[in-house]
Design a protein around this motif. Sequence first.
Motif, mmCIF file in Angstrom:
data_model
loop_
_atom_site.group_PDB
_atom_site.id
_atom_site.type_symbol
_atom_site.label_atom_id
_atom_site.label_comp_id
_atom_site.label_asym_id
_atom_site.label_seq_id
_atom_site.Cartn_x
_atom_site.Cartn_y
_atom_site.Cartn_z
ATOM 1 N N ALA A 95 -2.727 -56.584 82.060
ATOM 2 C CA ALA A 95 -1.513 -57.266 82.497
ATOM 3 C C ALA A 95 -0.922 -56.715 83.785
ATOM 4 C CB ALA A 95 -0.457 -57.199 81.389
ATOM 5 N N ALA A 96 -1.307 -55.493 84.175
ATOM 6 C CA ALA A 96 -0.812 -54.915 85.423
ATOM 7 C C ALA A 96 -1.899 -54.834 86.486
ATOM 8 C CB ALA A 96 -0.221 -53.518 85.159
ATOM 9 N N SER A 97 -2.987 -55.588 86.299
ATOM 10 C CA SER A 97 -4.160 -55.405 87.160
ATOM 11 C C SER A 97 -4.101 -56.157 88.480
ATOM 12 C CB SER A 97 -5.431 -55.824 86.408
ATOM 13 O OG SER A 97 -5.388 -57.212 86.088
ATOM 14 N N ALA A 98 -3.217 -57.127 88.621
ATOM 15 C CA ALA A 98 -3.107 -57.826 89.903
ATOM 16 C C ALA A 98 -2.634 -56.843 90.965
ATOM 17 C CB ALA A 98 -2.136 -58.995 89.790
ATOM 18 N N SER A 99 -3.065 -57.049 92.183
ATOM 19 C CA SER A 99 -2.735 -56.127 93.275
ATOM 20 C C SER A 99 -1.249 -56.187 93.630
ATOM 21 C CB SER A 99 -3.561 -56.481 94.512
ATOM 22 O OG SER A 99 -3.154 -57.745 95.027
ATOM 23 N N ASP A 100 -0.788 -55.167 94.331
ATOM 24 C CA ASP A 100 0.587 -55.163 94.818
ATOM 25 C C ASP A 100 0.847 -56.378 95.699
ATOM 26 O OD1 ASP A 100 0.918 -52.782 93.514
ATOM 27 O OD2 ASP A 100 1.106 -51.547 95.328
ATOM 28 N N GLU A 101 -0.165 -56.770 96.478
ATOM 29 C CA GLU A 101 -0.009 -57.912 97.372
ATOM 30 C C GLU A 101 0.239 -59.200 96.596
ATOM 31 O OE1 GLU A 101 -1.770 -54.624 99.463
ATOM 32 O OE2 GLU A 101 -2.423 -55.625 97.618
#
Length: 270
Positions: A95-101
């Motif tokens: 669930a937190a794997s998307a990039s900061d961008e």
Amino acid sequence: MDVSGKTVVITGAASGIGAALARQMAQAGAHVVIADLQEQAAIDLAQQIGGLAVSCDVTREGDIRAVVEKAEDAFGQVDIFVSNAGLGRGEPDHAASASDEVWQLNWDVHVMSHVYAARAVLPKMIERGEGYLVQMASAAGLLCQIGDAAYSATKHAAVSFAESLAITHGMDGIKVSVICPQYVATPLIGLTEEAAEGRPSLLTPDDAAKAIMQGIQEEVFLILPHKEVQEYTRLKSTDYERWLQGMRLLRAKAIDDMGSLQPQNFYKLM
């Protein structure tokens, strides 16, 4: 609200729900400003409906202010601002794997673009004692989109900001609506209108636009193109633990049936 003769700005209006809403607004007699990154598509639609096309990146406050200025120059005061632009990227793993961008882009498009729009039009609306802010959120802003935490979190924030606008400025004569659809066959999720045939859970852009137009005409805060979302939200508030378990089971079913957690395919499970 009767939109005839009103000036309406719609972001993300060159395709999907935004384009369908632009057509219906024009048919109802509104002056429509089509703001979109897809400049040529915006120009083509504007020519079809007699509107004004303006290139706009909603993540840039200066672009939104420029849209408002051009709308005022062409048609006079902005009566209705529809913050419709959106995106969906999904997540590669946990669930937190998307990039900061990706997280930042979701925040900029789904939240800050609404803030920028309010900053651009609210002062004059408050001064004259009337105006309408319409903000696209999602059923994910009331519930949750499995497989896209960044989308869900920012859509929740969009609903919250709309609530703040309605609470703070309702007595200033400002109307606010927030739109919370489930799945609509748009380019955003890579679907054509034909995919909606025989699937009540998947609306066409025209179906969604009709519900939005009705909501604006009736000046309701929460516009639900999928009426079942109201019941889902009630069930969530009634028994949060049961709702969470149900969502876990839906996630597992998606993996079993489709082999992945592609949000654009979830309408098949409804």
